[in-house]
Write a protein that holds these residues in place. Structure first.
Motif, PDB file in Angstrom:
ATOM      1  N   PHE A  79      -3.481  18.088  -1.940  1.00 49.32           N
ATOM      2  CA  PHE A  79      -2.636  18.161  -0.749  1.00 49.32           C
ATOM      3  C   PHE A  79      -2.041  19.564  -0.589  1.00 49.32           C
ATOM      4  O   PHE A  79      -1.610  20.172  -1.566  1.00 49.32           O
ATOM      5  CB  PHE A  79      -1.504  17.142  -0.816  1.00 49.32           C
ATOM      6  N   ASP A  80      -2.028  20.057   0.656  1.00 48.74           N
ATOM      7  CA  ASP A  80      -1.455  21.373   0.933  1.00 48.74           C
ATOM      8  C   ASP A  80       0.047  21.393   0.677  1.00 48.74           C
ATOM      9  O   ASP A  80       0.571  22.310   0.058  1.00 48.74           O
ATOM     10  CB  ASP A  80      -1.727  21.789   2.384  1.00 48.74           C
ATOM     11  N   GLN A  81       0.735  20.358   1.197  1.00 49.49           N
ATOM     12  CA  GLN A  81       2.187  20.311   1.062  1.00 49.49           C
ATOM     13  C   GLN A  81       2.607  18.923   0.579  1.00 49.49           C
ATOM     14  O   GLN A  81       2.969  18.061   1.370  1.00 49.49           O
ATOM     15  CB  GLN A  81       2.855  20.625   2.399  1.00 49.49           C
ATOM     16  N   PRO A  82       2.555  18.694  -0.742  1.00 42.37           N
ATOM     17  CA  PRO A  82       2.976  17.387  -1.245  1.00 42.37           C
ATOM     18  C   PRO A  82       4.469  17.154  -1.009  1.00 42.37           C
ATOM     19  O   PRO A  82       5.276  18.053  -1.268  1.00 42.37           O
ATOM     20  CB  PRO A  82       2.662  17.437  -2.735  1.00 42.37           C
ATOM     21  N   SER A  83       4.790  15.993  -0.470  1.00 43.98           N
ATOM     22  CA  SER A  83       6.186  15.672  -0.177  1.00 43.98           C
ATOM     23  C   SER A  83       6.311  14.161  -0.035  1.00 43.98           C
ATOM     24  O   SER A  83       5.323  13.431  -0.147  1.00 43.98           O
ATOM     25  CB  SER A  83       6.622  16.354   1.122  1.00 43.98           C
ATOM     26  N   GLU A  84       7.525  13.714   0.236  1.00 45.43           N
ATOM     27  CA  GLU A  84       7.730  12.285   0.478  1.00 45.43           C
ATOM     28  C   GLU A  84       6.956  11.852   1.718  1.00 45.43           C
ATOM     29  O   GLU A  84       6.441  10.737   1.777  1.00 45.43           O
ATOM     30  CB  GLU A  84       9.218  11.985   0.650  1.00 45.43           C
ATOM     31  N   ARG A  85       6.868  12.739   2.698  1.00 44.68           N
ATOM     32  CA  ARG A  85       6.137  12.404   3.934  1.00 44.68           C
ATOM     33  C   ARG A  85       4.646  12.224   3.638  1.00 44.68           C
ATOM     34  O   ARG A  85       4.019  11.300   4.158  1.00 44.68           O
ATOM     35  CB  ARG A  85       6.346  13.512   4.984  1.00 44.68           C
ATOM     36  N   SER A  86       4.060  13.076   2.802  1.00 42.84           N
ATOM     37  CA  SER A  86       2.641  12.912   2.468  1.00 42.84           C
ATOM     38  C   SER A  86       2.423  11.620   1.683  1.00 42.84           C
ATOM     39  O   SER A  86       1.406  10.942   1.850  1.00 42.84           O
ATOM     40  CB  SER A  86       2.108  14.121   1.691  1.00 42.84           C
ATOM     41  N   GLU A  88       4.218   8.894   2.107  1.00 46.23           N
ATOM     42  CA  GLU A  88       4.311   7.833   3.116  1.00 46.23           C
ATOM     43  C   GLU A  88       2.993   7.709   3.871  1.00 46.23           C
ATOM     44  O   GLU A  88       2.511   6.601   4.132  1.00 46.23           O
ATOM     45  CB  GLU A  88       5.449   8.122   4.093  1.00 46.23           C
ATOM     46  N   ARG A  89       2.398   8.858   4.241  1.00 40.15           N
ATOM     47  CA  ARG A  89       1.112   8.823   4.949  1.00 40.15           C
ATOM     48  C   ARG A  89       0.019   8.240   4.064  1.00 40.15           C
ATOM     49  O   ARG A  89      -0.841   7.493   4.531  1.00 40.15           O
ATOM     50  CB  ARG A  89       0.739  10.231   5.427  1.00 40.15           C
ATOM     51  N   LEU A  90       0.051   8.573   2.761  1.00 48.06           N
ATOM     52  CA  LEU A  90      -0.922   8.019   1.822  1.00 48.06           C
ATOM     53  C   LEU A  90      -0.748   6.506   1.711  1.00 48.06           C
ATOM     54  O   LEU A  90      -1.730   5.758   1.703  1.00 48.06           O
ATOM     55  CB  LEU A  90      -0.774   8.678   0.452  1.00 48.06           C
ATOM     56  N   THR A  91       0.489   6.044   1.657  1.00 47.91           N
ATOM     57  CA  THR A  91       0.764   4.607   1.589  1.00 47.91           C
ATOM     58  C   THR A  91       0.227   3.902   2.830  1.00 47.91           C
ATOM     59  O   THR A  91      -0.422   2.848   2.727  1.00 47.91           O
ATOM     60  CB  THR A  91       2.287   4.357   1.452  1.00 47.91           C
ATOM     61  N   LEU A 134       2.411   0.716  -2.539  1.00 41.37           N
ATOM     62  CA  LEU A 134       2.522  -0.417  -1.624  1.00 41.37           C
ATOM     63  C   LEU A 134       3.803  -1.215  -1.864  1.00 41.37           C
ATOM     64  O   LEU A 134       4.255  -1.929  -0.981  1.00 41.37           O
ATOM     65  CB  LEU A 134       1.300  -1.328  -1.758  1.00 41.37           C
ATOM     66  N   ARG A 135       4.376  -1.078  -3.045  1.00 37.61           N
ATOM     67  CA  ARG A 135       5.631  -1.782  -3.355  1.00 37.61           C
ATOM     68  C   ARG A 135       6.822  -0.834  -3.430  1.00 37.61           C
ATOM     69  O   ARG A 135       7.890  -1.208  -3.886  1.00 37.61           O
ATOM     70  CB  ARG A 135       5.496  -2.537  -4.663  1.00 37.61           C
ATOM     71  N   GLY A 136       6.605   0.410  -3.034  1.00 36.82           N
ATOM     72  CA  GLY A 136       7.698   1.374  -2.979  1.00 36.82           C
ATOM     73  C   GLY A 136       8.189   1.869  -4.323  1.00 36.82           C
ATOM     74  O   GLY A 136       9.354   2.229  -4.467  1.00 36.82           O
ATOM     75  N   THR A 173      -9.271  15.264   6.219  1.00 36.37           N
ATOM     76  CA  THR A 173      -8.750  15.512   7.561  1.00 36.37           C
ATOM     77  C   THR A 173      -7.312  15.030   7.687  1.00 36.37           C
ATOM     78  O   THR A 173      -6.453  15.720   8.217  1.00 36.37           O
ATOM     79  CB  THR A 173      -9.624  14.790   8.611  1.00 36.37           C
ATOM     80  N   HIS A 174      -7.061  13.836   7.160  1.00 38.16           N
ATOM     81  CA  HIS A 174      -5.746  13.197   7.291  1.00 38.16           C
ATOM     82  C   HIS A 174      -4.661  13.985   6.565  1.00 38.16           C
ATOM     83  O   HIS A 174      -3.528  14.044   7.029  1.00 38.16           O
ATOM     84  CB  HIS A 174      -5.850  11.770   6.734  1.00 38.16           C
ATOM     85  N   PHE A 175      -4.999  14.583   5.420  1.00 47.55           N
ATOM     86  CA  PHE A 175      -3.994  15.274   4.622  1.00 47.55           C
ATOM     87  C   PHE A 175      -4.169  16.790   4.642  1.00 47.55           C
ATOM     88  O   PHE A 175      -3.447  17.497   3.958  1.00 47.55           O
ATOM     89  CB  PHE A 175      -4.014  14.759   3.181  1.00 47.55           C
ATOM     90  N   SER A 176      -5.128  17.287   5.387  1.00 45.92           N
ATOM     91  CA  SER A 176      -5.408  18.728   5.521  1.00 45.92           C
ATOM     92  C   SER A 176      -5.284  19.454   4.184  1.00 45.92           C
ATOM     93  O   SER A 176      -4.571  20.433   4.046  1.00 45.92           O
ATOM     94  CB  SER A 176      -4.499  19.369   6.567  1.00 45.92           C
ATOM     95  N   GLY A 177      -6.018  18.943   3.211  1.00 48.60           N
ATOM     96  CA  GLY A 177      -5.987  19.558   1.889  1.00 48.60           C
ATOM     97  C   GLY A 177      -7.353  20.075   1.492  1.00 48.60           C
ATOM     98  O   GLY A 177      -8.338  19.886   2.195  1.00 48.60           O
ATOM     99  N   ALA A 178      -7.397  20.711   0.355  1.00 49.43           N
ATOM    100  CA  ALA A 178      -8.662  21.216  -0.177  1.00 49.43           C
ATOM    101  C   ALA A 178      -9.398  20.071  -0.871  1.00 49.43           C
ATOM    102  O   ALA A 178      -8.795  19.282  -1.587  1.00 49.43           O
ATOM    103  CB  ALA A 178      -8.389  22.334  -1.166  1.00 49.43           C
ATOM    104  N   MET A 179     -10.708  19.989  -0.638  1.00 49.03           N
ATOM    105  CA  MET A 179     -11.518  18.979  -1.308  1.00 49.03           C
ATOM    106  C   MET A 179     -12.443  19.671  -2.293  1.00 49.03           C
ATOM    107  O   MET A 179     -13.139  20.619  -1.946  1.00 49.03           O
ATOM    108  CB  MET A 179     -12.350  18.166  -0.316  1.00 49.03           C
TER     109      MET A 179
END
Length: 197
Positions: A79-86, A88-91, A134-136, A173-179
């Motif tokens: 992930f380019d910018q790992p955070s709580e938001r990323s 949440e998007r992963l969840t 999934l369970r927070g 695409t969803h996380f705009s990171g390096a693969m």
């Protein structure tokens, strides 16, 4: 036979049967736990992300031969910018894909086209375990994930490889990171072609 002898005999038989039950328990359960622990350590070792760059080795085999010897395909999305938001998007993405959490191995599994050979999602960084998003479950932000799948034994059964490649592209695409591929090099169309076979 008097009553005292019968009681002593029954006590002795119950002791022998108890000892036999303990022996069977040790014979069956202890090796099973060792195998399970060894499998868990092996899966953690297979997803360990090496930060040191390894010297390039020339390819000595063709992609077709290499593909047949691969025990597991690995792709890493960093992930380019790992955070709580990323997280949440992963969840949300995991829920959308119908992922289920394996609490023993601490990984997520997506059935895809072949539930017998699910696509595994783990943490790209050691120790390779994922929190139950999934369970927070609370955790530090996830920096990247690994997508793992075993190749099919027969080429005609490679529907799961198509699902695997689509999930990987969608994640990138969803996380705009390096693969990165298994050799920790950027993925290309050739990488996906080799996976699909």
């Amino acid at each position: 036979m008097d009553r005292t002898t019968t009681i002593i005999l029954l006590s002795f038989v119950s002791l022998v049967l108890g000892a036999l039950a303990i022996a069977i328990f040790i014979y069956v359960i202890v090796p099973w736990r060792r195998r399970r622990r060894a499998a868990k350590e092996a899966s953690a070792n297979s997803v360990t992300f090496q930060t040191e760059s390894s010297p390039e080795q020339p390819e000595s085999t063709t992609p077709a031969k290499r593909n047949s010897s691969i025990k597991q395909h690995s792709l890493f999305i960093i992930f380019d910018q790992p955070s709580e938001r990323s997280d949440e998007r992963l969840t949300e993405w995991l829920r959308e894909k119908g992922a289920r959490y394996d609490s023993i191995k601490k990984i997520f599994l997506i059935d895809g086209q072949q539930p017998a050979n699910p696509i595994t999602i783990t943490n790209a960084f050691p120790p390779g375990e994922m929190p139950d998003l999934l369970r927070g479950e609370t955790h530090a932000p996830i920096k990247g994930i690994s997508l793992l799948v075993k190749p099919p034994l027969h080429k005609r059964r490679n529907q799961q490889m198509y699902v695997y490649v689509e999930l990987a592209k969608e994640m990138q695409t969803h996380f705009s990171g390096a693969m990165l591929n298994a050799e920790r090099e950027p993925t290309t169309d050739d990488t996906f072609e080799r996976i699909i076979g």
